[in-house]
Design an enzyme around this catalytic site. Structure first.
Site, PDB file in Angstrom:
ATOM      1  N   TRP A  21       0.863  -1.195   0.000  1.00  0.00           N
ATOM      2  CA  TRP A  21       0.000   0.000   0.000  1.00  0.00           C
ATOM      3  C   TRP A  21       0.897   1.242   0.000  1.00  0.00           C
ATOM      4  O   TRP A  21       0.665   2.211  -0.721  1.00  0.00           O
ATOM      5  CB  TRP A  21      -0.907  -0.041   1.240  1.00  0.00           C
ATOM      6  N   TYR A  57      -4.432   1.333  -4.733  1.00  0.00           N
ATOM      7  CA  TYR A  57      -3.271   1.927  -4.060  1.00  0.00           C
ATOM      8  C   TYR A  57      -2.564   2.888  -5.026  1.00  0.00           C
ATOM      9  O   TYR A  57      -1.764   2.476  -5.878  1.00  0.00           O
ATOM     10  CB  TYR A  57      -2.283   0.857  -3.578  1.00  0.00           C
ATOM     11  N   TYR A 198      -3.935  -8.260   7.454  1.00  0.00           N
ATOM     12  CA  TYR A 198      -3.334  -6.964   7.129  1.00  0.00           C
ATOM     13  C   TYR A 198      -3.165  -6.105   8.379  1.00  0.00           C
ATOM     14  O   TYR A 198      -3.775  -6.391   9.408  1.00  0.00           O
ATOM     15  CB  TYR A 198      -4.064  -6.256   5.991  1.00  0.00           C
TER      16      TYR A 198
HETATM   17  N1  LIG Z   1      -7.316  -5.226   2.370  1.00  0.00           N
HETATM   18  C1  LIG Z   1      -7.277  -4.053   2.942  1.00  0.00           C
HETATM   19  O1  LIG Z   1      -8.303  -3.354   3.061  1.00  0.00           O
HETATM   20  C2  LIG Z   1      -5.972  -3.558   3.493  1.00  0.00           C
HETATM   21  C3  LIG Z   1      -5.939  -2.490   4.400  1.00  0.00           C
HETATM   22  C4  LIG Z   1      -4.712  -2.109   4.931  1.00  0.00           C
HETATM   23  C5  LIG Z   1      -3.551  -2.748   4.531  1.00  0.00           C
HETATM   24  N2  LIG Z   1      -3.595  -3.752   3.608  1.00  0.00           N
HETATM   25  C6  LIG Z   1      -2.365  -4.452   3.140  1.00  0.00           C
HETATM   26  O2  LIG Z   1      -1.610  -4.855   4.260  1.00  0.00           O
HETATM   27  C7  LIG Z   1      -0.308  -4.275   4.216  1.00  0.00           C
HETATM   28  C8  LIG Z   1       0.191  -4.032   5.615  1.00  0.00           C
HETATM   29  O3  LIG Z   1      -0.703  -3.231   6.375  1.00  0.00           O
HETATM   30  P1  LIG Z   1      -0.305  -1.761   6.882  1.00  0.00           P
HETATM   31  O4  LIG Z   1       0.765  -1.231   6.066  1.00  0.00           O
HETATM   32  O5  LIG Z   1      -1.594  -1.027   7.008  1.00  0.00           O
HETATM   33  O6  LIG Z   1       0.162  -2.026   8.372  1.00  0.00           O
HETATM   34  P2  LIG Z   1       1.438  -2.704   9.064  1.00  0.00           P
HETATM   35  O7  LIG Z   1       2.076  -3.655   8.154  1.00  0.00           O
HETATM   36  O8  LIG Z   1       0.958  -3.148  10.378  1.00  0.00           O
HETATM   37  O9  LIG Z   1       2.380  -1.443   9.327  1.00  0.00           O
HETATM   38  C9  LIG Z   1       3.200  -0.889   8.334  1.00  0.00           C
HETATM   39  C10 LIG Z   1       3.951   0.304   8.908  1.00  0.00           C
HETATM   40  O10 LIG Z   1       4.673  -0.106  10.066  1.00  0.00           O
HETATM   41  C11 LIG Z   1       5.944   0.478  10.080  1.00  0.00           C
HETATM   42  N3  LIG Z   1       6.958  -0.584   9.943  1.00  0.00           N
HETATM   43  C12 LIG Z   1       6.922  -1.657   9.125  1.00  0.00           C
HETATM   44  N4  LIG Z   1       8.014  -2.414   9.298  1.00  0.00           N
HETATM   45  C13 LIG Z   1       8.753  -1.801  10.239  1.00  0.00           C
HETATM   46  C14 LIG Z   1       9.986  -2.117  10.832  1.00  0.00           C
HETATM   47  N5  LIG Z   1      10.655  -3.224  10.505  1.00  0.00           N
HETATM   48  N6  LIG Z   1      10.473  -1.255  11.764  1.00  0.00           N
HETATM   49  C15 LIG Z   1       9.787  -0.149  12.108  1.00  0.00           C
HETATM   50  N7  LIG Z   1       8.614   0.204  11.576  1.00  0.00           N
HETATM   51  C16 LIG Z   1       8.086  -0.633  10.644  1.00  0.00           C
HETATM   52  C17 LIG Z   1       6.015   1.442   8.914  1.00  0.00           C
HETATM   53  O11 LIG Z   1       5.614   2.697   9.419  1.00  0.00           O
HETATM   54  P3  LIG Z   1       6.266   4.055   8.832  1.00  0.00           P
HETATM   55  O12 LIG Z   1       5.675   4.167   7.463  1.00  0.00           O
HETATM   56  O13 LIG Z   1       5.790   5.100   9.775  1.00  0.00           O
HETATM   57  O14 LIG Z   1       7.749   3.859   8.814  1.00  0.00           O
HETATM   58  C18 LIG Z   1       4.990   0.846   7.968  1.00  0.00           C
HETATM   59  O15 LIG Z   1       4.442   1.810   7.092  1.00  0.00           O
HETATM   60  C19 LIG Z   1      -0.475  -3.028   3.325  1.00  0.00           C
HETATM   61  O16 LIG Z   1       0.738  -2.596   2.742  1.00  0.00           O
HETATM   62  C20 LIG Z   1      -1.457  -3.561   2.298  1.00  0.00           C
HETATM   63  O17 LIG Z   1      -0.773  -4.366   1.328  1.00  0.00           O
HETATM   64  C21 LIG Z   1      -4.794  -4.179   3.100  1.00  0.00           C
END
Ligand SMILES: NC(=O)c1ccc[n+]([C@@H]2O[C@H](COP(=O)([O-])OP(=O)(O)OC[C@H]3O[C@@H](n4cnc5c(N)ncnc54)[C@H](OP(=O)(O)O)[C@@H]3O)[C@@H](O)[C@H]2O)c1
Length: 319
Positions: A21, A57, A198
């Site tokens: 995303w 996205y 997610y």
């Molecule tokens: N189906 C749906 O409706 C839906 C909705 C949401 C997400 N998604 C999918 O799920 C994926 C993951 O969800 P998400 O991005 O919302 O949440 P997440 O994976 O829980 O959190 C991602 C965020 O956490 C931080 N992060 C990640 N790895 C890190 C690390 N190793 N160290 C420190 N901080 C870290 C980053 O924040 P910073 O950017 O602040 O560095 C990153 O942007 C998305 O990319 C998307 O593909 C799907």
């Protein structure tokens, strides 16, 4: 990384899936295309085979970045993308899939997911049989290998299952966000479906890097995340303080511990979002963490100090 089956399909997926995303740029801040591509490539080089994106996205931008980043290794990767709720009529699905294939520079999508249930965000509530007519046609043509849904509840999955095989549900799921545990997740397990969780780090909250009162930059959608609201701060910070000794003892980060917990749930893989290669590598590394039953029970108890105070609404944001 040891691969797992995607539901009842023949497709094998990695337990950590890279979420892109962020690579779409829209609704995030300070995202750099080069960094996004390096993040995807670092994930692949660290053993992550499976990548999640969506047409919505950045209006195809995330898909285009993913397609570019996987050039030359496409055959060794598993690509999951999604059709948004404004494109669920028969013709719209066929057209959306063509656009995604073009964006991704591929002639097949491994997992094609309905992003939100029909009727979401005020869009037309297209009947499920019409949606599945298009999806099954795409599958018969070899343009998609498997069908999944996202943000569906149990009843919506039951209805959809009457029209076609669904191999996975993509819900919000983390130590701090567990509404699907009551009905949707048991349905998936009963029916051999994969749960692709997610926001498994609660959009960064579970990494411990956002202290009380953190303000996101304008344009970062996470200011609407219901878990980031002040009424939860004290409980969230307290839970993180309780998780830290376990992470320290295992010499892992809090974020990695949170990912390991998600991956340890039955039938469940974690879609970890990352904005750069360092984050992607650290997230991939979480796949090697083993949690004992006692670790899981301790984490469950700590997580409940947050989730017990949340309502039943599974939607993570105040939209
Ligand atoms: N189906 C749906 O409706 C839906 C909705 C949401 C997400 N998604 C999918 O799920 C994926 C993951 O969800 P998400 O991005 O919302 O949440 P997440 O994976 O829980 O959190 C991602 C965020 O956490 C931080 N992060 C990640 N790895 C890190 C690390 N190793 N160290 C420190 N901080 C870290 C980053 O924040 P910073 O950017 O602040 O560095 C990153 O942007 C998305 O990319 C998307 O593909 C799907």
């Amino acid at each position: 990384m040891e691969l797992r089956p995607l539901g009842t399909s023949e497709i094998q997926i990695s337990p950590i899936i890279m979420g892109t995303w962020q690579a779409g740029k829209a609704m995030w801040t300070d995202i750099d295309d080069n960094e996004s591509q390096k993040a995807i490539r670092a994930a692949f080089d660290s053993g992550i085979t499976t990548f999640d994106t969506a047409e919505v996205y950045g209006n195809g931008h995330s898909e285009r970045i993913l397609g570019r980043a996987l050039a030359g290794v496409r055959q060794d990767a598993v690509i999951a993308t999604k059709v948004f709720s404004n494109h669920l009529k028969y013709d719209q699905i066929l057209a959306a899939c063509e656009r995604s294939l073009k964006n991704l520079k591929t002639d097949y999508i491994d997992l094609y997911q309905v992003h939100w249930p029909p009727g979401s965000f005020g869009h037309v509530a297209v009947p499920m049989n019409e949606i599945f007519k298009a999806l099954k046609e795409l599958k018969a043509q070899g343009k998609i290998r498997a069908i999944g849904v996202s943000n569906f509840n149990r009843q919506q999955m039951e209805e959809a299952a009457q029209y076609g095989d669904i191999v996975s549900l993509q819900p919000p799921y983390s130590l701090f966000w567990r509404q699907v545990d009551s009905e949707a997740a048991p349905y998936c397990r009963e029916n051999g479906m994969s749960i692709l969780a997610y926001s498994p780090m609660a959009q960064g909250l579970l990494t411990g890097k956002f202290g009380p009162g953190h303000a996101f930059k304008k344009g970062d959608h996470r200011s609407s995340n219901r878990l980031f609201q002040p009424k939860h701060y004290a409980r969230v910070q307290n839970a993180l303080d309780q998780l830290r000794p376990m992470a320290d003892q295992k010499a892992v980060s809090l974020g990695q511990l949170a990912l390991a917990w998600v991956m340890a749930q039955p039938h469940t893989c974690a879609i970890a979002g990352a904005r750069n290669a360092d984050q992607a590598r650290q997230n991939a590394d979480a796949a090697r963490i083993q949690l004992s039953d006692s670790d899981l029970a301790t984490m469950d108890k700590i997580g409940r100090t947050v989730t017990d105070h949340l309502d039943d609404n599974p939607v993570l944001w105040k939209w």
